[in-house]
Design an enzyme around this catalytic site. Sequence first.
Site, PDB file in Angstrom:
ATOM      1  N   GLU A  34       0.844  -0.862   0.372  1.00 41.76           N
ATOM      2  CA  GLU A  34      -0.011   0.475  -0.280  1.00 41.76           C
ATOM      3  C   GLU A  34       0.646   1.227  -0.154  1.00 41.76           C
ATOM      4  O   GLU A  34       1.718   1.407   0.474  1.00 41.76           O
ATOM      5  CB  GLU A  34      -1.124  -0.057   0.972  1.00 41.76           C
ATOM      6  CG  GLU A  34      -1.511   1.355   1.323  1.00 41.76           C
ATOM      7  CD  GLU A  34      -2.527   1.632   0.045  1.00 41.76           C
ATOM      8  OE1 GLU A  34      -2.200   2.886  -0.030  1.00 41.76           O
ATOM      9  OE2 GLU A  34      -3.428   0.831  -0.501  1.00 41.76           O
ATOM     10  N   SER A 184     -23.176  14.994 -10.902  1.00 41.07           N
ATOM     11  CA  SER A 184     -23.102  13.727 -11.295  1.00 41.07           C
ATOM     12  C   SER A 184     -23.626  12.879  -9.442  1.00 41.07           C
ATOM     13  O   SER A 184     -24.036  14.392  -8.535  1.00 41.07           O
ATOM     14  CB  SER A 184     -21.825  12.793 -11.233  1.00 41.07           C
ATOM     15  OG  SER A 184     -21.410  13.038 -10.113  1.00 41.07           O
ATOM     16  N   GLU A 205     -23.515  21.958 -15.117  1.00 42.15           N
ATOM     17  CA  GLU A 205     -23.596  20.396 -15.621  1.00 42.15           C
ATOM     18  C   GLU A 205     -23.761  20.965 -17.536  1.00 42.15           C
ATOM     19  O   GLU A 205     -24.408  21.098 -17.784  1.00 42.15           O
ATOM     20  CB  GLU A 205     -24.901  19.601 -14.972  1.00 42.15           C
ATOM     21  CG  GLU A 205     -25.358  18.575 -15.502  1.00 42.15           C
ATOM     22  CD  GLU A 205     -23.730  16.969 -16.335  1.00 42.15           C
ATOM     23  OE1 GLU A 205     -23.287  16.900 -16.867  1.00 42.15           O
ATOM     24  OE2 GLU A 205     -23.013  17.792 -14.918  1.00 42.15           O
ATOM     25  N   GLY A 273     -14.927  13.249 -12.975  1.00 36.80           N
ATOM     26  CA  GLY A 273     -14.441  11.848 -13.303  1.00 36.80           C
ATOM     27  C   GLY A 273     -13.461  11.697 -12.685  1.00 36.80           C
ATOM     28  O   GLY A 273     -13.158  11.887 -12.415  1.00 36.80           O
ATOM     29  N   HIS A 446     -47.973  -2.004   9.188  1.00 38.49           N
ATOM     30  CA  HIS A 446     -47.887  -0.752   9.373  1.00 38.49           C
ATOM     31  C   HIS A 446     -47.734   0.176  11.460  1.00 38.49           C
ATOM     32  O   HIS A 446     -47.785  -0.426  11.972  1.00 38.49           O
ATOM     33  CB  HIS A 446     -49.397  -0.854   9.403  1.00 38.49           C
ATOM     34  CG  HIS A 446     -49.861   0.352   9.664  1.00 38.49           C
ATOM     35  ND1 HIS A 446     -50.397   1.201   8.177  1.00 38.49           N
ATOM     36  CD2 HIS A 446     -50.745   1.216  10.616  1.00 38.49           C
ATOM     37  CE1 HIS A 446     -50.284   2.536   8.518  1.00 38.49           C
ATOM     38  NE2 HIS A 446     -50.860   2.443  10.013  1.00 38.49           N
TER      39      HIS A 446
END
Length: 466
Positions: A34, A184, A205, A273, A446
Amino acid sequence: MTTSYDVLIIGSGQAGNPLAVSFAKAGRKVVLVEEKFFGGSCINYGCTPTKALLASAERAHHVRTAAEYGIEASEPKVDFAAVMARKNHIVGEMREGTVKNLTEEQPDITVLHGHAEFTGPRSLRVALDDGHMQELEAKLVFINTGTHAAAPDVEGLTEVPYFTPTQLLDTSELPEHLLILGGSYIGLEFGQIFRRLGSQVTIIESNPHVLSREDDDVCDAMQQLLADEGVEFVLGAKARRVSQNAEGVLTLSVDTEEGERRLRGTHLLVATGRKPNTNKLGLDKAGVELDENGYIKVDDDLLTNVPGVYALGDVHGGPQFTHISYDDYRVVRDAILHDKPRSAKQRPLPYVVFTEPQLGRVGLSEKQAQEKKVAYRVASMPVATIGRARETGHTAGFIKVLVDEENHILGTAVLSEQGGEIMTMLQLAMAGNLTCTILQNMVLAHPTWAEALNNLFSKLMPPDEA
């Protein structure tokens, strides 16, 4: 010297971590590398931090609207430093839990901190954080390196300060006016968070609708819900250039059908993105093929063109969700350890936009059904007709479901309080091949949100009559 392992995993994400544990428990010699934080995007800059901030924003909204419930309260005072500290504490706890699981609870897993780069098909060199180098090789290699924010080609963007979604999660100041480039689910969630915490928010957008992949009725309803809270929308707008004056005010110039508009704000979030983290892995030395966007090509088994080398999670493209990454782990685990192969490209795709109310989606939308020429009937019911909604005051939104000729559910969009949970109930019905008639006649407690399923399907009709 080169150290050999049975399994080498690059990246501590939502596929890599459980895979390391499963292989270790199966007696395989495992190493996990990592470079940054344990836990991948979900824990560090995705699901966990954003949903923690959403919870704080929701509390502020509850205080702000308390009078509607007969409770007198003043305008909430947001301690932004405390909001961020709470988020950081939650992220820290989950990150530490991941580290503990990999290092303390699984002693057969070797964990290395550093950057891994291929030197051959299944051999790598790791530049460790302590300055040393280590050579590794393995029979199986799994790439789980995720993605990073993409920057659009906008004039002046590299010359002004702006946030990526990851950077915004670490800001120390509450923006006065946040411009968000991108409509998005990421842009919408951040928009509601910062609007409820006290920022002025404008979402820009390029498409004529937010959430452009959804049906128009869903997009329009979501936009109206956020607009009612004070979020401004500029749609069908192509960003051209951005600049900053001496006072620090940003000006974003966009082209619209009505001509150029200049939008001013104090801060800018770019949420347009993602790009895969593949350019620094030395994949050319391994011979691993990429697509035109830099994502790793894989087959139905998530295997690359190189034998023994797999790609998991967002780095191979497709839907970028934590639960899909986790299912990638199950696909390779079952195929390799349990001899139960299953296609990674033939599975349901549920997802939730965690605004309030939530948008839960699974299966076909009307757009998709029409494109695939699938015959369907559709039912749509306002949330306000649900008893639980009236009692709690969460009356915004609607539930829409598509049903085939044999009364099986094809897909649903649930824009509602607890929308993700209601969607999941319908997904369970789809997985169990239950008909809408069974759900319509099922005895449900309910008053619950689930009770909506008793009434929803009574409204089924052909799409041209809906």
